[in-house]
Every structure is written in structure tokens, then in C-alpha cells.
Design an enzyme around this catalytic site. Structure first.
Site, mmCIF file in Angstrom:
data_model
loop_
_atom_site.group_PDB
_atom_site.id
_atom_site.type_symbol
_atom_site.label_atom_id
_atom_site.label_comp_id
_atom_site.label_asym_id
_atom_site.label_seq_id
_atom_site.Cartn_x
_atom_site.Cartn_y
_atom_site.Cartn_z
ATOM 1 N N CYS A 33 -0.023 -6.651 -0.168
ATOM 2 C CA CYS A 33 -0.434 -7.597 0.479
ATOM 3 C C CYS A 33 -1.801 -8.229 -0.491
ATOM 4 O O CYS A 33 -2.406 -9.592 -0.117
ATOM 5 C CB CYS A 33 -1.005 -7.634 1.716
ATOM 6 N N ASP A 35 -4.869 -7.281 -0.345
ATOM 7 C CA ASP A 35 -6.411 -6.904 0.174
ATOM 8 C C ASP A 35 -7.010 -6.061 -0.238
ATOM 9 O O ASP A 35 -6.643 -4.842 -0.652
ATOM 10 C CB ASP A 35 -6.153 -6.805 1.725
ATOM 11 N N CYS A 103 -4.115 -4.159 8.072
ATOM 12 C CA CYS A 103 -5.442 -4.382 7.906
ATOM 13 C C CYS A 103 -6.472 -3.336 8.411
ATOM 14 O O CYS A 103 -7.544 -2.937 7.981
ATOM 15 C CB CYS A 103 -5.891 -5.941 8.189
#
Length: 146
Positions: A33, A35, A103
Site C-alpha cells: 500500500c 504506507d 494500518c
């Protein structure tokens, strides 16, 4: 749809920034992703986390989970901080959409990476702490204590 708490921590993140000369710093990411999360710890001589900061490059959920994770470990001992899981972060935020669970895994692993660095710098062992990984996959937190 994000909860009010997620939106609050995204719009008003707590403990954002860096600590100069931290006791421990950990950086983790998710290649899938994009991140990246970095967590800084200031641990006193009794093993209590007196300050914690983060810098996150990622989506709103990544910022919110970073912010909440710092709130959950501040004032705790390093052993207590090790017990903060991705599930605890998600619950404290009143949940995350399934596509954003990774996350919270990043937040848990960033805590572990910073604790690992702290322990390495001091030549100590924190029971239950395993060497962190740089890339956290969507599957499961690889170092959650059992």
C-alpha cells in the site's frame, strides 16, 4: 466509512513529530500500500515511556492508527507497550474498514521496532519481543506476543 475517532486522530493527530536523540526508533512499511510509519520513544531509567512521537507517510487510517498507538503506549512500561496490539489500536479507534486493517498492523509493528531498537541500544532483552520486519504484510502481525 471511518469512525469519528479515526477522523479526529487523522485531522488532529497526537504526538506527531520526532524526538531528538530518542531511546528507540523503529520504521516499518507496507510495500503493497506504500504506507511508512516511524515511531520514536523516550524511555526513562525505570523503563517507562515518557514521550513518544511518530511520522507517517500514508493514508488517513495510517495517520490515525499512528496517533492512537502513541496515545496507548505513552506512560506505559516497555513491557506494557509490547502488549499493545493492532486489535487494541482498532478498538480504541472504534474500528477500521477491513481494507485498512493493515494500518493497525503497521502501528503495532512500529511500536515493536522502536522497542527493539531501544533494547538493542541498551543490550537488554525484553521478554516476548522479536526482531521486527521492515515490510508488514496484510496477513497478521508477525510478532504479536502470545
Amino acid at each position: 466509512m471511518y469512525s469519528e475517532k479515526v477522523m479526529d486522530h487523522f485531522n488532529n493527530p497526537r504526538n506527531m513529530g520526532e524526538i531528538e536523540n530518542p531511546s528507540g526508533v523503529g520504521t516499518v512499511g507496507n510495500a503493497k500500500c506504500g504506507d511508512i510509519m516511524r515511531m520514536y520513544l523516550e524511555v526513562d531509567e525505570t523503563g517507562v515511556i515518557r514521550d513518544v512521537k511518530f511520522k507517517t507517510f500514508g493514508c488517513g487510517a495510517a495517520v490515525a492508527t499512528s496517533s492512537m498507538a502513541t496515545e496507548l503506549v505513552k506512560g506505559k512500561t516497555v513491557e506494557e507497550a509490547l502488549l499493545v496490539t493492532n486489535k487494541a489500536v482498532m478498538e480504541a479507534l472504534d474500528g477500521l474498514p477491513p481494507v485498512k486493517v493493515h494500518c493497525s498492523l503497521l502501528a503495532e509493528e512500529a511500536i515493536h521496532a522502536a522497542l527493539w531498537d531501544y533494547a538493542r541500544k541498551r543490550g537488554i532483552v525484553i521478554a516476548g519481543l522479536k526482531e521486527p520486519v521492515a515490510d508488514v504484510s496484510d496477513s497478521a502481525a508477525p510478532h504479536a506476543p502470545s
